[in-house]
Design an enzyme around this catalytic site. Structure first.
Site: not given
Length: 600
Positions: A31-32, A37, A39, A53, A147
């Site tokens: 996913l990313g 780290g 995901v 994650k 964030d």
């Protein structure tokens, strides 16, 4: 947490070297990838999609990072899932530490605005309510997001979802900045106080409220309110210029402007935002339309209001929270927002007053001068995410509600806190061989069928030697004793054993055989602790070589602490029995509302 990637085109196939499984989860795609780290899209044994994650290998071998990751996972698990992606599981002690969160199948707010332009009125109001609901839940749990931005808002069916809050990142800050030469965050959504060079400047929930205003402005206009051609110019506008809110109108524009005040003390709290947005005073037709299309949003907003208390008249200025370093668990019975004039609660397990709004005003001219000087000197490296919104950053600071008003409660904020009414910092545990268990029944219940000692599974945080522990204790069966360990390291540590007729202060034998050497017996005489009573508040204050023992706020005795090498250590809860108790029990005790303060 996840970046909104769905199981379709946004999910990438696993790469060579990626694990196929992690814990009990099958990994089926990427996913990313970010600063902390990778995901993955995962699947449970029941076929449920989740986001997993996994921490980077270099961080996984860093003991300090593991400790921080463990603590921050504990914090994030306390955030109720009101317009947030729920934390489902974690294993900080795995060879590759990982975190599992609810998989949210929906585009990010950033993607929607980039592809389709600003949101319609009803959709914009829904996003404003959803993000305010999420912040109310996050702040109520003692976490700061740090964030918040459009890419961390997912437009899922039913309600918006805020992601990526309160989890350890590759860098961490305990004040506004990570270091004096590096700021953490996405500049367009950073509050003015986050540019301070003063390491003592605390980061408070007001910074998230500022980000809320910037996110809503972006969603409604397609542009951030302090847009400029470069990050330094954007930061300068945030520090000195009013926001540009062309495209917003009416009460929502006023509320966004209020949230973008330069001084954090002048901004509303997240709870105030939520109250005003759904009170009917902020464009009632838009609110009705948002709720009509998203019934889950209405339910989440109403429940978030219920959990965080009753704010009263929205025109009354409510206190905001000043955030010291530390960590606290979410206590569903003590998180409350009250008017400034409201008196604090005076009950053991009841609501605690919110922390008063910090009165110190930060100096804008001096702050701007420092910031501009740093820019010219090249001393500031702004950690931008404009090119890579997926990168993770520093973990969130936390806040705790003030402790309940008892005679022995210190004036400071708890380092750890847990209602103990459901799994949280403490979790259930079974040990069939010992016929012992710890489970939850509106309290943490520790039970053993035979005489002996048994510890429940609690947080791994090492508390400094000088500490204050308070917890409510109930004795359920005859000859049962509540066992509270402190300065505990492995099999060695002090134990306070609270029984009907006596309180014993002792030391676990260094041989590791589970035996307790009693250093002092405190008889309770004509005032024994009742069986199945409403709960007795026990306080322990350890300082140096002495421990003070309190009962319901009153000091009853002191006892020696004889091992100088026993300094910081864990606080644990469990069950034991009276010295002359029969071999066969059962022995059962229950705990609620623990608070632990660091007195060092």
């Amino acid at each position: 947490m996840v970046d909104g990637a769905g199981p379709g085109e946004r999910t990438q196939p696993l790469r060579l070297g990626d694990p196929q499984t992690l814990g009990d989860y099958q990994l089926i795609g990427r996913l990313g990838e970010g600063g902390m780290g990778t995901v993955y899209l995962g699947r449970t044994n029941a076929g449920v999609l989740v986001a997993v994650k996994m921490v980077r290998a270099d961080l996984a071998h860093d003991d300090e990072f593991r400790r921080r990751f463990r603590s921050e996972v504990n914090r994030a698990r306390q955030v109720p899932p009101f317009c947030t992606a729920e934390v489902l599981d974690a294993d900080p002690d795995h060879e590759s530490p990982y975190l599992v969160v609810e998989y949210v199948d929906g585009p990010t707010l950033a993607d929607v605005v980039e592809q389709r332009g600003p949101l319609t009125s009803a959709n914009l109001h829904g996003v404003a309510i959803g993000v305010a609901t999420a912040l109310t839940a996050i702040h109520g749990a003692g976490v700061i997001h740090r964030d918040l931005k459009p890419r961390n808002v997912l437009l899922a069916p039913g309600s918006p979802k805020v992601i990526d809050f309160g989890i350890a990142r590759a860098m961490e800050a305990t004040s506004a900045n990570t270091r004096t030469d590096q700021m953490v965050g996405t500049v367009a959504y950073m509050a003015p106080e986050r540019f301070s060079s003063d390491e003592d400047t605390p980061l408070t929930p007001a910074a998230d409220v500022f980000a809320w205003g910037s996110v809503v402005a972006y969603a409604g206009t397609g542009q951030t309110p302090f847009f400029a051609d470069s990050p330094p110019a954007m930061a300068a506008r945030i520090l000195t210029q009013p926001p540009r809110l062309d495209g917003l109108s009416g009460p929502l524009r006023d509320l966004v402007a209020h949230s973008l005040e330069k001084d954090p003390a002048n901004r509303p709290s997240s709870r105030e935002l939520l109250d005003l947005l759904i009170s009917g005073k902020q464009r009632p037709a838009a609110t009705a339309a948002a709720f009509a299309d998203q019934p889950d949003l209405r339910a989440a907003a109403v429940e978030a209001q219920a959990v965080t208390g009753v704010a009263g008249d929205p025109s009354v200025s409510l206190p905001t929270l000043a955030i010291p370093p530390g960590m606290v668990g979410y206590d569903e019975n003590s998180i409350v927002t009250v008017p400034i004039s409201a008196p604090p609660a005076d009950t053991v397990a009841g609501p605690s007053p919110a922390v008063p709004r910090q009165g110190r005003r930060w100096a804008m001219p001096a702050l701007l001068a420092v910031f501009v000087t740093a820019l010219v000197a090249g001393a500031v490296l702004v950690a931008l995410e404009l090119r890579n919104e997926d990168r993770s950053r520093a973990g969130g600071d936390t806040v705790s509600p003030a402790p309940s008003a008892t005679a022995s409660a210190p004036a400071g904020l708890p380092r750890l806190q847990d209602s103990l009414r459901r799994p949280s910092l403490w979790t259930a545990k079974d040990y069939p061989e010992e016929q012992a268990t710890c489970y939850f029944d509106n309290a943490l219940v520790a039970r053993r069928e035979q005489a002996g000692t048994y510890k429940c599974r609690g947080p791994l945080d090492e508390i400094p030697a000088d500490m204050h522990v308070e917890v409510s204790v109930r004795l359920d069966t005859p000859d049962s004793c509540a066992a509270i360990w402190f300065r505990n390291n492995g099999q060695v540590g002090y134990q306070a054993r609270i029984c009907e007729r006596n309180i014993y202060i002792g030391l676990h034998n260094k041989a590791g055989d589970g035996k307790i050497t009693v250093h002092k017996t405190i008889p309770l005489g004509d005032a024994p602790i009742p069986l199945n009573g409403p709960g007795t508040r026990i306080g322990l204050i350890a300082r140096g070589d002495r421990v003070e023992v309190y009962r319901d706020g009153a000091l009853i005795d002191t006892a020696p602490l004889t091992e100088p090498e026993l300094q910081e250590g864990r606080v644990l809860l469990g069950v034991y029995n009276e010295r002359d108790a029969p071999e066969t029990g059962p022995y059962e005790v229950a705990y609620t509302d623990i608070k632990i303060w660091d007195l060092s």
